[in-house]
Design a protein around this motif. Structure first.
Motif, mmCIF file in Angstrom:
data_model
loop_
_atom_site.group_PDB
_atom_site.id
_atom_site.type_symbol
_atom_site.label_atom_id
_atom_site.label_comp_id
_atom_site.label_asym_id
_atom_site.label_seq_id
_atom_site.Cartn_x
_atom_site.Cartn_y
_atom_site.Cartn_z
ATOM 1 N N GLY A 222 0.893 -1.463 -0.065
ATOM 2 C CA GLY A 222 -0.175 0.193 -0.015
ATOM 3 C C GLY A 222 0.551 0.517 -0.165
ATOM 4 N N PHE A 223 2.019 0.983 0.610
ATOM 5 C CA PHE A 223 2.988 2.508 0.960
ATOM 6 C C PHE A 223 2.743 2.023 -0.895
ATOM 7 N N ALA A 224 3.877 1.621 -0.721
ATOM 8 C CA ALA A 224 4.654 1.459 -2.073
ATOM 9 C C ALA A 224 3.873 2.189 -3.244
ATOM 10 N N ARG A 225 2.544 1.689 -3.470
ATOM 11 C CA ARG A 225 1.893 2.350 -4.148
ATOM 12 C C ARG A 225 1.665 4.031 -4.608
ATOM 13 N N GLU A 226 1.270 4.139 -2.933
ATOM 14 C CA GLU A 226 0.675 5.502 -2.733
ATOM 15 C C GLU A 226 1.997 6.550 -2.493
ATOM 16 N N VAL A 227 3.455 5.927 -2.609
ATOM 17 C CA VAL A 227 4.551 6.738 -2.018
ATOM 18 C C VAL A 227 5.169 6.791 -3.730
ATOM 19 N N ALA A 228 5.601 5.429 -4.238
ATOM 20 C CA ALA A 228 6.574 5.428 -4.857
ATOM 21 C C ALA A 228 6.538 6.338 -6.160
#
Lengths: 223, 248
Positions: free
Chosen positions: B203-209
Motif C-alpha cells: 500500500g505504501f509502495a503504491r501511494e508513495v513510490a
C-alpha cells in the motif's frame, strides 16, 4: 598420641600485625599486574579479532602460551630464567607484577574478544552508515557496550589474580603467604596463622566483589 | 542532471552465490524508489551496496558523484558516500548505551565536528519532527518499536543526507506501529527526499513510490510506475509474486 588440639586465639591475633605487612605487596602485585594486564588484554584481545592474519596470529600465540602454562612456571621463568638472558637480576616484586600482568593479560584478551564479539553487527553497520570511521564506530559505539559486558568476567579475573599472587611466596616477595611462612618459622603456629592468612585473602576478595557488584548495577542501570 | 545513484552492470557474490546479477539502476534526485521481491531475492543487498555496507565484485557504482570501486576499493569515496547517505535498518540498530538525543547527536559531532549546542538543537528539532520530542532523554530500550524506528530515522536525518535507504523499516514492528513509521517516511518523501525503500508494504509502495522495482533472484525483472507494476505487471514472475502478496 594426643589428638586434642586447641585453637590458640592469642597466637592468631598476635600474628596479625606481622601478616598485615604483606598486604601492601599482595595488593601492589595484584593491582599493578592487573592494570598492565588490562592494557595487554585490550591490545591483544583486539588484535586477536583483527581480519589480518599477521596481526591475529601473534596475539593468539601470546594468549595460548600464557593461558596454557602454569603461572608458577611463568613467575619462576621470569625470576630465575630471564636474568640469565638479560644479564642482570630481576627483583621479586617486578617479577611478580610481570607474571600477573602477562598471565591476566592473556585471560583478559579473551574477555575483551568475547565482549566485543557479543555486540550485534548491526551496531557497527549503524555507525558506519552514519559516516563514522571504523575506529570512531568502535570506540564510541562498540567499546562502551562491550566494556559493560566485560565487567563481571574482569572482576572474576581480578579475584583469580589476587589469589595467584600467593604462589609468589616461592620467589621470596614479602606478600601475604610469605609473611605467614616467615612468622610460622618462628612460632610453629601453622594452623592459626594460615587461618588468618586465608581470612585476609577473603577480606580482600569479598571487598572487591562488593565493589564490582555496585559498579555493575550502576553500569547496567541505563541499558 | 546528475544521478544520485548509478549502478551499471553491477554484480555481487556471496561466495559462489551470485546474489546481484548485472544490475542497471539509476535513481534521480527527489525520486522515491521502492524495491519489492521475495525474501532472498537480493533486494536488501542491493540497497546495502549503495552505502558500501556490502561490497560488489564487478560493474560500476556511483553515488552522488562519488565512484565507489568494486571490492571495497576507494575508501575516500566510501567515506564521502556514507556522510551523504542515511540508512534505516529493520532492527533499528539504535545505540542502547546512549540516550535518544545522544543517538542523534553522535554522528554530527564526530563526523562533521558540529558544536554540541548546535547538534543538540538539531536533535530536538528532528525529534519533534518525528513526533517524539518528549522522549529525548530516555534510553532506546524504554521506547516502543515504532518510536525507536522514528528515532533511527531522525538519527539518519541529522547528517542531512542526500539519499535515504530504508531496509525493511517496518518488518520488525508490531502491526499497530507500522503506520506511525510509514507516516514519517511519507512526510519525508513529500519534502523531496531521495529514497530507496525495501519493503513489503505494498500500500505504501503504491501511494508513495515514483517507481517500483521488482527484483527476482538478483535480477531486476520489472520496473515502472506503481500503478503499472501493480495493476498490469508484464513479467510473469512479477505477476506470480504480486498475486501471492496482494491476495491476502
Amino acid at each position: 598420641m594426643d589428638f586434642s588440639f586447641q585453637f590458640d586465639w592469642q597466637a592468631a591475633i598476635d600474628s596479625i600485625p606481622f601478616l598485615l605487612k604483606g598486604i601492601p605487596y599482595t595488593l601492589l602485585i595484584s593491582f599493578g599486574g592487573l592494570l598492565i594486564g588490562f592494557v595487554l588484554g585490550i591490545f591483544f584481545g583486539l588484535l586477536s579479532i583483527n581480519k589480518k592474519w599477521f596481526l591475529r596470529w601473534p596475539a593468539t600465540a601470546y594468549i595460548e602460551i600464557f593461558r596454557g602454562t602454569p603461572i608458577l612456571v611463568q613467575v619462576l621463568f621470569i625470576f630465575y630464567g630471564l636474568p640469565d638472558l638479560i644479564g642482570s637480576p630481576i627483583n621479586p616484586l617486578t617479577a611478580g607484577i610481570a607474571a600477573i600482568a602477562l598471565n591476566s593479560g592473556a585471560y583478559i584478551s579473551e574477555v575483551v574478544r568475547g565482549g566485543v564479539q557479543s555486540i550485534d553487527k548491526g551496531q557497527t553497520e549503524a555507525g558506519l552508515s552514519l559516516g563514522l570511521s571504523r575506529s570512531q564506530t568502535f570506540w564510541s559505539i562498540i567499546w562502551p557496550q562491550a566494556f559493560r559486558r566485560m565487567i563481571p568476567p574482569l572482576g572474576n579475573q581480578a579475584i583469580v589474580s589476587i589469589k595467584d599472587t600467593s604462589l609468589f611466596s616461592v620467589i621470596g616477595v614479602g606478600e601475604l603467604v610469605r609473611q605467614g611462612q616467615i612468622y610460622i618459622a618462628n612460632t610453629f603456629t601453622a594452623f592459626e596463622v594460615y587461618f588468618v592468612v586465608a581470612l585476609l585473602y577473603l577480606a580482600i576478595t569479598l571487598s572487591l566483589s562488593m565493589i564490582l557488584r555496585f559498579v555493575e548495577r550502576r553500569g547496567l542501570a541505563s541499558v | 542532471m546528475t544521478h544520485i545513484v548509478e549502478m551499471k552492470g553491477m554484480n555481487k557474490y556471496f561466495g559462489k552465490l551470485h546474489v546481484l546479477k548485472n544490475i542497471d539502476l539509476t535513481v534521480e534526485p527527489g525520486e522515491v524508489v521502492v524495491i519489492i521481491g521475495a525474501s532472498g531475492s537480493g533486494k536488501s543487498t542491493l540497497i546495502r551496496c549503495a552505502n558500501g555496507l556490502e561490497e560488489y565484485e564487478s560493474g560500476k557504482l556511483t553515488v552522488d558523484g562519488h565512484p565507489l570501486a568494486p571490492k571495497g576499493g576507494n575508501q575516500k569515496a566510501l567515506a564521502e558516500i556514507r556522510k551523504e547517505v542515511g540508512m534505516v535498518f529493520q532492527q533499528f540498530n539504535l545505540f542502547p548505551h546512549l540516550t535518544v538525543k545522544r543517538n542523534i547527536m553522535l554522528a554530527p559531532m564526530k563526523v562533521k565536528n558540529t558544536p554540541e549546542t548546535v547538534a543538540n538543537a538539531t536533535a530536538e528539532r528532528l525529534l519533534n519532527r518525528v513526533g517524539i520530542g518528549s522522549q529525548a532523554d530516555k534510553y532506546p530500550s524504554h521506547l516502543s518499536g515504532g518510536q525507536q524506528q522514528r528515532v533511527a530515522i531522525a538519527r539518519a536525518l541529522a547528517m542531512e543526507p542526500r539519499l535515504m535507504l530504508f531496509d525493511e523499516p517496518t518488518s520488525a514492528l508490531d502491526p499497530e506501529m507500522i503506520g506511525e513509521v510509514l507516516d514519517v517516511m511519507r512526510e519525508l518523501a513529500k519534502e523531496g527526499m531521495t529514497m530507496m525503500v525495501v519493503t513489503h508494504e505494498m500500500g505504501f509502495a503504491r501511494e508513495v513510490a515514483d517507481r517500483v522495482i521488482y527484483i527476482h533472484e538478483g535480477q531486476i525483472v520489472e520496473q515502472g510506475k506503481p500503478d503499472d507494476v501493480f495493476d498490469n505487471p508484464q513479467n510473469e514472475r512479477t505477476q506470480a509474486f504480486l498475486s501471492r502478496v496482494l491476495a491476502h
